[in-house]
Design an enzyme around this catalytic site. Structure first.
Site, PDB file in Angstrom:
ATOM      1  CG  HIS A  57      -1.772  -1.116   1.458  1.00  0.00           C
ATOM      2  ND1 HIS A  57      -1.374  -2.242   2.143  1.00  0.00           N
ATOM      3  CD2 HIS A  57      -3.066  -1.316   1.113  1.00  0.00           C
ATOM      4  CE1 HIS A  57      -2.374  -3.104   2.191  1.00  0.00           C
ATOM      5  NE2 HIS A  57      -3.410  -2.565   1.580  1.00  0.00           N
ATOM      6  CG  ASP A  60       1.762  -1.123   3.433  1.00  0.00           C
ATOM      7  OD1 ASP A  60       1.079  -0.859   4.440  1.00  0.00           O
ATOM      8  OD2 ASP A  60       1.386  -1.905   2.539  1.00  0.00           O
ATOM      9  CG  MET A  91      -0.771  -5.760  -6.517  1.00  0.00           C
ATOM     10  SD  MET A  91      -0.968  -5.111  -4.827  1.00  0.00           S
ATOM     11  CE  MET A  91      -1.133  -6.623  -3.891  1.00  0.00           C
ATOM     12  CD  GLU A 184      -8.117  -8.191  -1.373  1.00  0.00           C
ATOM     13  OE1 GLU A 184      -8.066  -8.617  -0.206  1.00  0.00           O
ATOM     14  OE2 GLU A 184      -7.171  -7.582  -1.925  1.00  0.00           O
ATOM     15  CE  LYS A 186     -12.287  -9.014   5.634  1.00  0.00           C
ATOM     16  NZ  LYS A 186     -11.298  -8.266   6.444  1.00  0.00           N
ATOM     17  CD  GLU A 220      -7.261 -12.069   1.804  1.00  0.00           C
ATOM     18  OE1 GLU A 220      -7.388 -12.243   3.036  1.00  0.00           O
ATOM     19  OE2 GLU A 220      -6.921 -10.987   1.307  1.00  0.00           O
ATOM     20  CG  HIS A 223     -11.122 -11.431   1.884  1.00  0.00           C
ATOM     21  ND1 HIS A 223     -10.705 -10.319   1.177  1.00  0.00           N
ATOM     22  CD2 HIS A 223     -10.544 -11.322   3.104  1.00  0.00           C
ATOM     23  CE1 HIS A 223      -9.918  -9.577   1.934  1.00  0.00           C
ATOM     24  NE2 HIS A 223      -9.791 -10.187   3.107  1.00  0.00           N
ATOM     25  CG  ASP A 248      -4.469 -11.019  -1.805  1.00  0.00           C
ATOM     26  OD1 ASP A 248      -3.511 -10.858  -2.587  1.00  0.00           O
ATOM     27  OD2 ASP A 248      -5.071 -10.079  -1.261  1.00  0.00           O
ATOM     28  CG  ASP A 258      -9.463 -11.447   6.780  1.00  0.00           C
ATOM     29  OD1 ASP A 258      -9.123 -12.584   6.430  1.00  0.00           O
ATOM     30  OD2 ASP A 258      -9.061 -10.411   6.229  1.00  0.00           O
ATOM     31  CG  ASP A 260      -5.198 -11.949   6.792  1.00  0.00           C
ATOM     32  OD1 ASP A 260      -5.720 -12.392   5.762  1.00  0.00           O
ATOM     33  OD2 ASP A 260      -5.254 -10.748   7.121  1.00  0.00           O
ATOM     34  CG  ASP A 289      -3.309 -10.080   2.219  1.00  0.00           C
ATOM     35  OD1 ASP A 289      -2.811  -9.770   3.316  1.00  0.00           O
ATOM     36  OD2 ASP A 289      -4.207  -9.421   1.674  1.00  0.00           O
TER      37      ASP A 289
END
Length: 389
Positions: A57, A60, A91, A184, A186, A220, A223, A248, A258, A260, A289
């Site tokens: 991002h 980030d 990406m 994406e 969710k 993902e 998700h 993802d 979620d 992860d 991810d």
């Protein structure tokens, strides 16, 4: 991590987000359990583990309130780390969910000036991604949703979202960035409900865009499992539609929040079929991810990253065994052979074909009596996964 046969290499195209290995273990109920890891250190350590690249991002890498000079210095140092390690940035994406300004959405905010700020932030983030070499741009609308249905008409929200994506497609074309956009989905979290909650919904929405050809999906694992869906089927639909632009990978314990989790740590059979599908039909990055457990220190983070890649390669090897197993292939041939009689492909409709089909002699009882040895097929698959075959 043991067996060298499962050692990742750059050609496997494994990527991680700065936000994934950089996750500090903070959750809604507790503060961080480990210190921050700098983007430069992340690049270096992932390269040593055999990864292909890092994704990010905008914030980030560059803090949201950084000055132009600070931004240029940070980006310069990051690019140097990429060059030194040979790592890529396939990406990029925009953080449109963390800052309080997005408390009621970014592209779907009821406030038109918030929507303009979201577009401004995204264009600048696209500039950053292009500078770093990214060619895929992901959109996750983490705040594009609602808790109070009386507050916002979802038809307006979809219209605003469409306008934003159409505008950004034109911006990418005008700037010569050659991005492929990946949407994406969710179902919920952090909003009570998120618009376009599944990959299937995203595929339907993409068809309404002005530049549908340059927009695909970024499904993902967790998700889709939050909605109780079979991720293998989700990805297969995206591939069949020619819309799997990015993916993802993580894991999840059922339809909960979620999680992860480390890839391959829970949903082994489903992810086995996913890996087998990706290895035959997808050439893009394998992006993890996911986050290390909150209990881990920094060394545990690198164990987590290595484990994601290792588990993928183990499942890839299991897929090779499955495809080369003579008994499994014989069972598949038996199952897919139908009645054993030659049948012409259905093809396009014609009146003559329809009339011939209506007159065709089809023995319902005989069709019903044909055995389908799924129990044996499934057990052989399990034997391969358990390592006893």
């Amino acid at each position: 991590m043991g067996n060298d046969n499962y050692k990742p290499k750059p050609e496997h195209k494994f990527t991680f987000g700065l936000w994934t290995v950089g996750n500090r273990g903070r959750d809604p109920f507790g503060d961080a359990t480990r210190p921050s890891i700098s983007p430069v250190t992340i690049v270096k350590r992932l390269s040593e583990l055999g990864a292909y690249g890092v994704n990010l991002h905008d914030n980030d890498l560059v803090p949201i309130d950084a000055t132009a000079a600070e931004r240029d210095r940070i980006v310069r140092e990051f690019k140097q780390a990429l060059d030194d390690s040979g790592m890529k940035v396939p990406m990029a994406t925009t953080n449109l969910f963390y800052d309080p300004v997005f408390k009621d959405g970014a592209f779907t905010s009821s406030d038109p000036r918030v929507r303009l700020y979201a577009l401004q932030k995204t264009m600048r983030s696209m500039d950053l991604g292009a500078e770093l070499g990214a060619r895929i741009y992901v959109f996750w609308g983490g705040r594009e949703g609602a808790e109070v249905d009386a507050a916002k008409d979802p038809r307006d929200a979809l219209k605003w979202n469409r306008e934003a994506l159409n505008f950004l497609c034109e911006y990418s074309i005008d700037q010569g960035y050659d991005y492929r956009f990946a949407l994406e989905a969710k179902p919920n979290e952090p909003r009570g409900d998120i618009y376009l909650p599944t990959t299937g919904a995203m595929l339907g929405f993409i068809a309404t865009l002005d530049h549908a050809d340059m927009v695909g999906v970024n499904p993902e694992v967790g998700h889709e499992q939050m909605s109780g869906l079979n991720f293998y089927h989700v990805v297969a639909q995206a591939i069949e539609a020619g819309k799997l632009f990015h993916i993802d990978l993580n894991d999840q314990k059922g339809p909960r929040f979620d999680q992860d989790l480390r890839f391959g740590s829970e949903s082994i059979k489903n992810l086995f079929f996913l890996v087998r599908l990706l290895e035959s039909s997808y050439d893009g990055p394998r992006h993890f991810d996911a986050h290390s457990y909150r209990s881990e220190n920094e060394e545990g983070v690198w164990e987590f990253a290595a484990g994601c890649m290792r588990n993928y390669l183990i499942l890839k090897e299991k897929a090779r065994q499955f495809d080369e197993d003579k008994e499994i292939q014989a069972l598949l041939a038996e199952i897919r052979n139908g009645s054993g009689e030659e049948v012409e492909p259905l093809g396009a409709y014609s009146r003559e074909k329809a009339n011939n089909l209506k007159e065709l002699s089809l023995d319902r009882a005989a069709l019903t009596s044909k055995p389908l040895p799924y129990e044996r097929l499934d057990q052989l698959t399990v034997d391969i996964l358990f390592g006893v075959r």
